[in-house]
Design a protein around this motif. Structure first.
Motif, short mmCIF file in Angstrom:
data_model
loop_
_atom_site.label_atom_id
_atom_site.label_comp_id
_atom_site.label_asym_id
_atom_site.label_seq_id
_atom_site.Cartn_x
_atom_site.Cartn_y
_atom_site.Cartn_z
N MET A 161 0.84 -1.20 0.00
CA MET A 161 0.00 0.00 0.00
C MET A 161 0.88 1.25 0.00
O MET A 161 1.87 1.32 0.70
CB MET A 161 -0.86 0.01 1.27
CG MET A 161 -2.00 -0.96 1.18
SD MET A 161 -3.42 -0.33 2.05
CE MET A 161 -2.93 -0.64 3.73
N ASP A 211 1.01 5.72 -0.19
CA ASP A 211 0.26 6.93 0.10
C ASP A 211 -0.63 7.35 -1.07
O ASP A 211 -1.77 7.72 -0.92
CB ASP A 211 1.21 8.08 0.41
CG ASP A 211 1.58 8.07 1.88
OD1 ASP A 211 2.70 8.40 2.19
OD2 ASP A 211 0.71 7.69 2.69
N THR A 259 -3.94 5.51 -1.49
CA THR A 259 -4.99 5.85 -0.54
C THR A 259 -5.53 7.25 -0.80
O THR A 259 -6.72 7.50 -0.67
CB THR A 259 -4.47 5.75 0.89
OG1 THR A 259 -3.87 4.49 1.01
CG2 THR A 259 -5.60 5.86 1.87
N ALA A 310 -12.17 6.96 0.55
CA ALA A 310 -11.60 7.71 1.66
C ALA A 310 -12.29 9.06 1.85
O ALA A 310 -12.46 9.53 2.96
CB ALA A 310 -10.11 7.93 1.40
N HIS A 348 -1.82 6.18 7.19
CA HIS A 348 -2.90 5.18 7.19
C HIS A 348 -3.34 4.86 8.61
O HIS A 348 -4.51 4.73 8.90
CB HIS A 348 -2.44 3.88 6.52
CG HIS A 348 -1.87 4.08 5.18
ND1 HIS A 348 -2.64 4.50 4.12
CD2 HIS A 348 -0.61 3.95 4.71
CE1 HIS A 348 -1.87 4.61 3.06
NE2 HIS A 348 -0.64 4.29 3.38
N THR A 349 -2.36 4.71 9.47
CA THR A 349 -2.68 4.38 10.85
C THR A 349 -3.47 5.51 11.50
O THR A 349 -4.47 5.28 12.17
CB THR A 349 -1.38 4.12 11.65
OG1 THR A 349 -0.70 3.05 11.05
CG2 THR A 349 -1.69 3.80 13.09
N ARG A 381 -5.30 7.68 10.07
CA ARG A 381 -6.66 7.69 9.51
C ARG A 381 -7.49 6.59 10.16
O ARG A 381 -8.65 6.80 10.50
CB ARG A 381 -6.60 7.50 8.01
CG ARG A 381 -7.96 7.32 7.39
CD ARG A 381 -7.91 7.35 5.89
NE ARG A 381 -7.65 8.70 5.41
CZ ARG A 381 -7.37 8.96 4.13
NH1 ARG A 381 -7.29 7.98 3.27
NH2 ARG A 381 -7.16 10.20 3.74
N GLU A 382 -6.90 5.43 10.33
CA GLU A 382 -7.66 4.33 10.94
C GLU A 382 -8.08 4.68 12.37
O GLU A 382 -9.21 4.43 12.77
CB GLU A 382 -6.81 3.05 10.95
CG GLU A 382 -7.62 1.86 11.43
CD GLU A 382 -6.79 0.67 11.83
OE1 GLU A 382 -5.63 0.57 11.38
OE2 GLU A 382 -7.28 -0.16 12.60
#
Lengths: 362, 390
Positions: free
Chosen positions: A1, A3, A6, A12, A48-49, A51-52
């Motif tokens: 994955m 950047d 995403t 998103a 990503h983290t 955002r999660e």
């Protein structure tokens, strides 16, 4: 994955809140001084983290009191030392934010200093010890004495996420109970408490009903702080790193500690005690045993130990930054920074006087 | 009582770190090189790698050095580092039969296809301190060996395959999903899928895996397996080439593998052995076997025995979690302790046990004291037990 993938991901933009185009993230990163942890992403966690974690937080806000699983990352701090809190904080912080960290009421505690240091080094935030100046406050087991506003978020570190753990160690069974709003076992536990001890002997981590739906562990804040959760202006985010759960109490949510009509919820009592430094009687105090030399003893403590009179017990405000303000001006109320007065903020504040003194006296 | 808050700032933290580092450097000996740890203390680096879930011998050696030999701390350093790394790709699944084994024993059968390979082991060494090592002049004891080149190693048929062909071993359930679960990216929820269980066990703390597995053997469970295979060897790491789409081998990883049959018959009409599987990074047979027992135990899905309860095992087996939470008790707890003090004092007052001479001035308290005196039975009731019913 990657950047790029995403950032282009159409999903998103619809369910992840505001999409941050990669360009602007780069611009933000470029604008930062290079004195962070080199080789690590802004605010340590990858985008990503973050955002999660933010998605989990949003879900938690949408379902108040419900524990939302998220993939807690290994942090450079030991699990059980605030890794959930720091993940939530780092996901919320931006370079313009002001951050405060308290550990058991104190900004200067080593663990608070360590967490603050990580945020300072990686997220380039301003830090403060003044509760009223902070946008995000990360705290271990206290809610500040000063009233929080709708511009502030309180991130509470959570060791044990489920109040039902007290009555059943199985997560699977407890998740089922939450789904069915089946809290009978907790009520029985409280009833047995009363039968056995005459009153409920839960000290902190007091089981609390959120929005009349989910039973929530408010983290090991003292009972003193539990009323502050009810109908507050600010958002409360509870984050557990080891147990990988996030839950929240959004502003103006009904939060009610479980109790019986004839055995009411009570907060900690400090009869006749006042802070030896600022004289406050309306704050959460902790006792400190010290070698007796000071003349301003407030009270002797403990029969056997008092006989060995080389030690004495003094009380001190637990919220050290508010205590400092009170030392300069002993009259400032807990809502001194607001443009209205008499704000209900737990024990010792005007609107709550009746409930809290009634509780404290029982 | 004398509990005093440790309050300090960043300077104190830095000093503490410096003192810790000084403990490593204070002696007269020479600084241990990372190469030395990597080459000579392979068991330590293996343990750190397997508990971290990151195969990186050189980094593991660095972590072991930095942690002064504390393997859980070393695994922690590796995990924290791992979580910041970009994921470039996912590897292709590898059949364990491709392993180039340096050691392979099968306790189930005397003769197995491919033969028993004792390989490097301390299993039959008498545990006597070897004082020659004090001198530290390393010699290769195999230097004089007369070895003939036997060519490429053959693929070793797994003993379990023979039993499976005969229909004696239950087939594992097909994975319900195409992509395996990754518990570092998805939280474990209960009941967990088997792939999540295996991943958590593979990253479990060696001592915890050993202890929980032993509990099953010791009588707190039904699993007493017969090991079909214990192997140590190198497995290829393959990825799909981004342009050609072919599988290419990019590295090798040393692993310990173990597989066992368990004489527990799941189905009455078609009795088959249950089984367990274990695999860890590096050389760590004890953990691989422990994992095998726990995998087999968890598949029985019992409620009564600790090792058969997946929640119990997964909640306690992770070194990072247990280490962090046990050590967090060193943090100040004076807010919560004050709250606890308040409760015990209130209850003592209610029971008329107020020894310190503090007389409550509030009428409410006296009322409730009398109240409770009336109701408190002479004999203490037992502490209420928590029942399992829902």
């Amino acid at each position: 994955m990657t950047d790029e993938r995403t950032a282009d991901d159409p999903v998103a933009s619809t369910d992840g809140g505001t999409t941050v185009p990669t360009d602007s993230v780069d611009a933000v990163l470029d604008s930062l001084d290079g004195d962070g942890l080199s080789g690590y992403n802004y605010a340590y966690l990858d985008e990503h983290t973050k955002r999660e974690v933010r998605r989990a937080t949003l879900k938690a806000v949408a379902v108040p009191g419900h524990q939302v699983p998220y993939a807690s990352r290994p942090m450079p701090l030991a699990r059980g030392w605030g890794t959930g809190g720091i993940q939530a904080s780092l996901s919320l912080l931006g370079p313009d934010e002001t951050f405060k960290v308290v550990d058991q009421g104190a900004d200067e505690s080593v663990n608070a200093a360590n967490i603050r240091r990580l945020a300072e080094n990686t997220a380039d935030v301003e830090t403060t010890t003044d509760t009223t100046e902070a946008g995000v406050v990360q705290t271990r087991h206290r809610i500040p004495e000063e009233v929080l506003t709708d511009e502030q978020i309180l991130v509470l570190q959570v060791p044990i996420t489920d109040p039902l753990r007290k009555v059943d160690s199985s997560d699977a069974a407890n998740r089922r109970r939450h789904a069915h709003k089946n809290y009978g076992k907790m009520w029985v536990h409280l009833y047995e408490n009363v039968v056995e001890w005459g009153e409920i002997n839960i000290a902190s981590r007091y089981p609390t009903m959120v929005a009349e739906r989910y039973l929530m562990d408010p983290s090991p804040i003292p009972r003193w702080d539990v009323p502050k959760l009810d109908d507050a202006e600010n958002l409360y985010v509870f984050a557990a790193g080891r147990e990988a759960r996030i839950y929240a109490v959004p502003p103006h949510t009904d939060v009610e500690p479980l109790a019986f009509e004839d055995r009411e919820f009570t907060v900690e009592r400090f009869p006749d005690a006042a802070c030896h430094a600022c004289g406050s009687t309306d704050t959460y105090l902790v006792e400190v045993s010290e070698e007796s030399e000071s003349p301003q003893t407030t009270r002797e403590e403990g029969g056997g130990e008092a006989a060995d009179s080389s030690f004495e017990t003094r009380y001190a405000c637990n919220d050290s930054s508010f205590c400092e303000k009170r030392r300069e001006d002993s009259d400032i109320p807990k809502d001194h920074h607001l443009d209205r007065e008499g704000v209900d903020w737990g024990p010792g504040t005007p609107d709550n006087e009746e409930a809290s003194s009634g509780g404290a006296g029982e | 009582m004398g509990y005093v808050a440790v309050t300090a700032g960043e300077e104190l933290i830095e000093r503490a770190e410096e003192l810790f580092e000084k403990q490593r450097t204070a002696g007269d000996g020479e600084d241990v090189a990372v190469e030395q740890i990597d080459e000579q203390l392979g068991r330590l680096t293996s343990q750190a790698m397997s508990e971290a879930g990151l195969y990186a011998p050189r980094l593991a050696a660095l972590a072991v050095k930095q942690a002064q030999g504390d393997t859980v701390e070393a695994a922690f350093l590796l995990r924290a580092y791992r979580s910041t790394l970009e994921r470039y790709d996912e590897t292709e699944p590898i059949a364990p039969s491709e392993m180039v084994a340096s050691r392979r024993v099968s306790p189930a059968f005397k003769d197995v296809p491919g033969g028993q390979i004792l390989g490097p082991t301390k299993d039959y060494t008498q545990r006597l301190l070897d004082f020659d090592l004090l001198e530290g002049d390393a010699e290769d004891p195999t230097e004089e060996w007369d070895i003939e080149d036997a060519g490429d190693p053959e693929d070793l048929t797994n003993v379990m395959e023979l039993l499976r062909e005969e229909g004696l071993v239950a087939e594992p359930d097909e994975a319900g999903v195409e992509e395996p679960t990754d518990t570092t990216r998805e939280p474990v929820t209960h009941p967990p899928e088997r792939d999540a269980v295996l991943q958590e066990l593979a990253r479990g703390e060696t001592g915890a895996v050993t202890a929980l597995a032993y509990s099953a053997l010791r009588g707190y469970g039904q699993v007493h397996p017969t090991l079909a295979e214990v192997r140590i060897g190198e497995l290829p790491v393959r990825i799909e080439h981004p342009y050609t789409g072919d599988e290419v081998t990019v590295a090798h990883a040393e692993v310990s593998e173990s597989e066992a049959v368990v004489p527990v018959y799941a189905k009455r009409e078609d009795p088959q052995f249950a089984f367990g599987y274990g695999l860890t990074f590096g050389r760590n047979e004890r953990k691989a076997i422990g994992m095998t027992i726990l995998d087999a135990s968890i598949q029985l899905d019992g409620e009564d025995e600790p090792a058969e309860n997946p929640e119990f095992v997964l909640d306690t087996v992770d070194g990072m979690d247990s280490f962090g939470f046990i050590e967090h008790l060193k943090l100040p707890h004076y807010v919560t302790f004050q709250s606890i003090l308040d409760r015990i004092r209130a209850i003592r007052e209610r029971k008329g046990l107020n020894e310190d001479g503090r007389v409550s001035t509030e009428a409410d308290d006296e009322d409730s004291e009398r109240d409770s005196d009336d109701r408190t039975p002479a004999a203490e009731p037992p502490v209420a037990e928590v029942s399992d019913d829902d």
